[in-house]
Motif scaffolding. Structure first.
Motif, PDB file in Angstrom:
ATOM      1  N   ASP A  58       0.832  -1.203   0.000  1.00 59.62           N
ATOM      2  CA  ASP A  58       0.000   0.000   0.000  1.00 59.62           C
ATOM      3  C   ASP A  58       0.870   1.258   0.000  1.00 59.62           C
ATOM      4  O   ASP A  58       0.590   2.227  -0.712  1.00 59.62           O
ATOM      5  N   PHE A  59       1.926   1.232   0.815  1.00 68.67           N
ATOM      6  CA  PHE A  59       2.815   2.398   0.879  1.00 68.67           C
ATOM      7  C   PHE A  59       3.579   2.558  -0.436  1.00 68.67           C
ATOM      8  O   PHE A  59       3.760   3.680  -0.921  1.00 68.67           O
ATOM      9  N   ALA A  60       4.026   1.448  -1.005  1.00 71.21           N
ATOM     10  CA  ALA A  60       4.726   1.519  -2.289  1.00 71.21           C
ATOM     11  C   ALA A  60       3.821   2.112  -3.373  1.00 71.21           C
ATOM     12  O   ALA A  60       4.255   2.939  -4.187  1.00 71.21           O
ATOM     13  N   ARG A  61       2.559   1.696  -3.371  1.00 71.48           N
ATOM     14  CA  ARG A  61       1.617   2.237  -4.360  1.00 71.48           C
ATOM     15  C   ARG A  61       1.357   3.726  -4.119  1.00 71.48           C
ATOM     16  O   ARG A  61       1.189   4.498  -5.075  1.00 71.48           O
ATOM     17  N   LEU A  62       1.333   4.137  -2.867  1.00 73.70           N
ATOM     18  CA  LEU A  62       1.154   5.555  -2.546  1.00 73.70           C
ATOM     19  C   LEU A  62       2.324   6.369  -3.092  1.00 73.70           C
ATOM     20  O   LEU A  62       2.129   7.428  -3.705  1.00 73.70           O
ATOM     21  N   TYR A  63       3.534   5.871  -2.874  1.00 70.79           N
ATOM     22  CA  TYR A  63       4.707   6.580  -3.372  1.00 70.79           C
ATOM     23  C   TYR A  63       4.720   6.605  -4.898  1.00 70.79           C
ATOM     24  O   TYR A  63       5.099   7.601  -5.513  1.00 70.79           O
ATOM     25  N   ARG A  64       4.302   5.504  -5.489  1.00 71.41           N
ATOM     26  CA  ARG A  64       4.245   5.429  -6.956  1.00 71.41           C
ATOM     27  C   ARG A  64       3.247   6.441  -7.509  1.00 71.41           C
ATOM     28  O   ARG A  64       3.520   7.133  -8.497  1.00 71.41           O
ATOM     29  N   GLN A  65       2.096   6.525  -6.858  1.00 67.72           N
ATOM     30  CA  GLN A  65       1.051   7.459  -7.289  1.00 67.72           C
ATOM     31  C   GLN A  65       1.564   8.887  -7.364  1.00 67.72           C
ATOM     32  O   GLN A  65       1.188   9.660  -8.249  1.00 67.72           O
ATOM     33  N   HIS A  66       2.451   9.237  -6.403  1.00 66.81           N
ATOM     34  CA  HIS A  66       2.939  10.619  -6.322  1.00 66.81           C
ATOM     35  C   HIS A  66       4.340  10.786  -6.912  1.00 66.81           C
ATOM     36  O   HIS A  66       4.929  11.875  -6.799  1.00 66.81           O
ATOM     37  N   GLY A  67       4.858   9.732  -7.536  1.00 65.69           N
ATOM     38  CA  GLY A  67       6.153   9.839  -8.207  1.00 65.69           C
ATOM     39  C   GLY A  67       7.312  10.122  -7.277  1.00 65.69           C
ATOM     40  O   GLY A  67       8.267  10.813  -7.647  1.00 65.69           O
ATOM     41  N   LEU A  68       7.239   9.581  -6.057  1.00 63.14           N
ATOM     42  CA  LEU A  68       8.290   9.821  -5.069  1.00 63.14           C
ATOM     43  C   LEU A  68       9.405   8.789  -5.240  1.00 63.14           C
ATOM     44  O   LEU A  68       9.299   7.651  -4.790  1.00 63.14           O
ATOM     45  N   THR A  69      10.476   9.194  -5.894  1.00 66.20           N
ATOM     46  CA  THR A  69      11.570   8.277  -6.208  1.00 66.20           C
ATOM     47  C   THR A  69      12.634   8.279  -5.116  1.00 66.20           C
ATOM     48  O   THR A  69      12.615   9.124  -4.218  1.00 66.20           O
ATOM     49  N   GLY A  70      13.556   7.316  -5.227  1.00 73.21           N
ATOM     50  CA  GLY A  70      14.676   7.252  -4.296  1.00 73.21           C
ATOM     51  C   GLY A  70      14.321   6.722  -2.921  1.00 73.21           C
ATOM     52  O   GLY A  70      15.093   6.882  -1.972  1.00 73.21           O
ATOM     53  N   GLY A  71      13.161   6.082  -2.775  1.00 74.82           N
ATOM     54  CA  GLY A  71      12.740   5.567  -1.474  1.00 74.82           C
ATOM     55  C   GLY A  71      13.435   4.268  -1.116  1.00 74.82           C
ATOM     56  O   GLY A  71      13.944   3.551  -1.983  1.00 74.82           O
ATOM     57  N   HIS A  72      13.457   3.966   0.182  1.00 73.43           N
ATOM     58  CA  HIS A  72      14.116   2.747   0.629  1.00 73.43           C
ATOM     59  C   HIS A  72      13.204   1.911   1.523  1.00 73.43           C
ATOM     60  O   HIS A  72      12.420   2.441   2.313  1.00 73.43           O
ATOM     61  N   VAL A  73      13.295   0.606   1.343  1.00 74.65           N
ATOM     62  CA  VAL A  73      12.584  -0.377   2.153  1.00 74.65           C
ATOM     63  C   VAL A  73      13.623  -1.036   3.050  1.00 74.65           C
ATOM     64  O   VAL A  73      14.578  -1.645   2.559  1.00 74.65           O
ATOM     65  N   ILE A  74      13.450  -0.907   4.360  1.00 71.69           N
ATOM     66  CA  ILE A  74      14.441  -1.447   5.293  1.00 71.69           C
ATOM     67  C   ILE A  74      13.821  -2.567   6.120  1.00 71.69           C
ATOM     68  O   ILE A  74      12.808  -2.366   6.805  1.00 71.69           O
ATOM     69  N   MET A  75      14.435  -3.747   6.058  1.00 74.58           N
ATOM     70  CA  MET A  75      13.990  -4.903   6.845  1.00 74.58           C
ATOM     71  C   MET A  75      14.746  -4.904   8.164  1.00 74.58           C
ATOM     72  O   MET A  75      15.954  -5.155   8.208  1.00 74.58           O
ATOM     73  N   LEU A  76      14.036  -4.608   9.238  1.00 77.99           N
ATOM     74  CA  LEU A  76      14.640  -4.551  10.573  1.00 77.99           C
ATOM     75  C   LEU A  76      14.481  -5.913  11.250  1.00 77.99           C
ATOM     76  O   LEU A  76      13.512  -6.167  11.953  1.00 77.99           O
ATOM     77  N   GLY A  77      15.426  -6.806  10.973  1.00 81.90           N
ATOM     78  CA  GLY A  77      15.376  -8.131  11.569  1.00 81.90           C
ATOM     79  C   GLY A  77      14.669  -9.135  10.672  1.00 81.90           C
ATOM     80  O   GLY A  77      14.263  -8.834   9.546  1.00 81.90           O
ATOM     81  N   PRO A  78      14.475 -10.360  11.164  1.00 81.46           N
ATOM     82  CA  PRO A  78      13.874 -11.438  10.372  1.00 81.46           C
ATOM     83  C   PRO A  78      12.362 -11.271  10.215  1.00 81.46           C
ATOM     84  O   PRO A  78      11.733 -10.462  10.892  1.00 81.46           O
ATOM     85  N   GLY A  79      11.809 -12.078   9.307  1.00 83.08           N
ATOM     86  CA  GLY A  79      10.352 -12.096   9.128  1.00 83.08           C
ATOM     87  C   GLY A  79       9.809 -11.011   8.232  1.00 83.08           C
ATOM     88  O   GLY A  79       8.596 -10.744   8.242  1.00 83.08           O
ATOM     89  N   ASN A  80      10.680 -10.372   7.457  1.00 80.69           N
ATOM     90  CA  ASN A  80      10.234  -9.244   6.632  1.00 80.69           C
ATOM     91  C   ASN A  80      10.380  -9.465   5.137  1.00 80.69           C
ATOM     92  O   ASN A  80      10.045  -8.585   4.350  1.00 80.69           O
ATOM     93  N   ASP A  81      10.881 -10.627   4.747  1.00 82.14           N
ATOM     94  CA  ASP A  81      11.172 -10.849   3.331  1.00 82.14           C
ATOM     95  C   ASP A  81       9.934 -10.691   2.443  1.00 82.14           C
ATOM     96  O   ASP A  81       9.978 -10.017   1.412  1.00 82.14           O
TER      97      ASP A  81
END
Length: 265
Positions: free
Chosen positions: A49-72
């Motif tokens: 949902d957040f990725a689609r929100l950023y895509r909708q507004h053309g917000l580039t250069g974003g990062h997805v950070i996995m803080l520990g296990p269980g996030n793949d």
């Protein structure tokens, strides 16, 4: 500052913890002491949902950070929602980096892998840079302050490495990557202001695109970072923003800011 000078821009983030989008006080993360973890926000929305929100507004250069296990899976969902546009980090190493690019990451972000036993390994940096290409590699030089210096921190920002963040170290790292991500772990998630001294130093030191995260609490922080860094450092907002439960910054204002200045940046 002349009108032709670059402005620091807003860069979005998706922080994942136990498969959910969260905002956490960075300094409270640890491998086993979950009781001490301070969480500012847990979203009912998915990473996608957040990725689609950023895509909708053309917000580039974003990062997805996995803080520990269980996030793949949550990370893969975000990348699938906007293929080729989001960076991914957290547990990235030479062995899995290519897989994350194939899953849709624009770049992979590496930290802890470069510091076996908290000691910097140029050999590992060269290996992962060779595996994915410097243009696809972001080095996370997140740090904690020690006296008048900043030392790179790894392992959820709990372990201090032997690398100081300075001109020399950033010059070395930049030979093998195309971007820096720098969390100021001591102020991460606190909404008490950015580390102005660090941002100013980064503006003097960096020669490649750099995003700073930690403490941003007001839209005017974008102007402040522009001033301190000469527009060479971009800024991530987290806990202060309304989409992450914050009351200090409106997401739509950040979008408007980027739309206003990114054309000339």
């Amino acid at each position: 500052m002349s009108s032709s000078s670059r402005r620091s821009l807003f860069r979005p983030c998706i922080d994942l913890h136990e498969g959910q989008v969260k905002q956490i006080v960075g300094g409270t993360l640890s491998a086993d002491a979950t009781a001490s973890l301070q969480t500012n926000f847990v979203s009912r929305l998915s990473s996608g949902d957040f990725a689609r929100l950023y895509r909708q507004h053309g917000l580039t250069g974003g990062h997805v950070i996995m803080l520990g296990p269980g996030n793949d899976q949550a990370a893969r969902d975000a990348l699938a929602a906007w293929p080729g546009a989001l960076q991914v980090g957290g547990g990235i190493n030479e062995g899995n980096a290519v897989q994350w690019l194939e899953a849709g990451a624009s770049k992979v972000i590496v930290t802890s892998y470069l510091f076996p036993d908290t000691k910097f390994s140029l050999e590992r940096l060269k290996a992962i840079s060779s595996a994915v290409g410097a243009d696809k590699l972001v080095v996370d030089v997140s740090c904690r302050r020690r006296g008048d210096k900043w030392m790179v921190a790894m392992n959820k920002w709990q372990s201090i490495t032997d690398m100081e963040v300075n001109q020399e170290s950033l010059d070395l790292l930049s030979e093998y990557c195309s971007e820096f991500l720098i969390h100021a772990a001591d102020v991460e998630g606190l909404c008490q202001g950015i580390d102005q001294e660090l941002v100013k130093k980064l503006g003097q030191w960096v020669t490649i695109p750099t995003t700073y995260a930690g403490g941003a609490r007001d839209l005017s922080d974008l102007d402040l970072v522009t001033h301190l860094s000469g527009g060479r450092v971009d800024l991530t907002f987290g806990s202060a923003v309304d989409i992450f439960g914050g009351k200090l910054v409106r997401f739509e204002d950040l979008v408007e800011y980027n739309q206003r200045y990114s054309i000339t940046s």
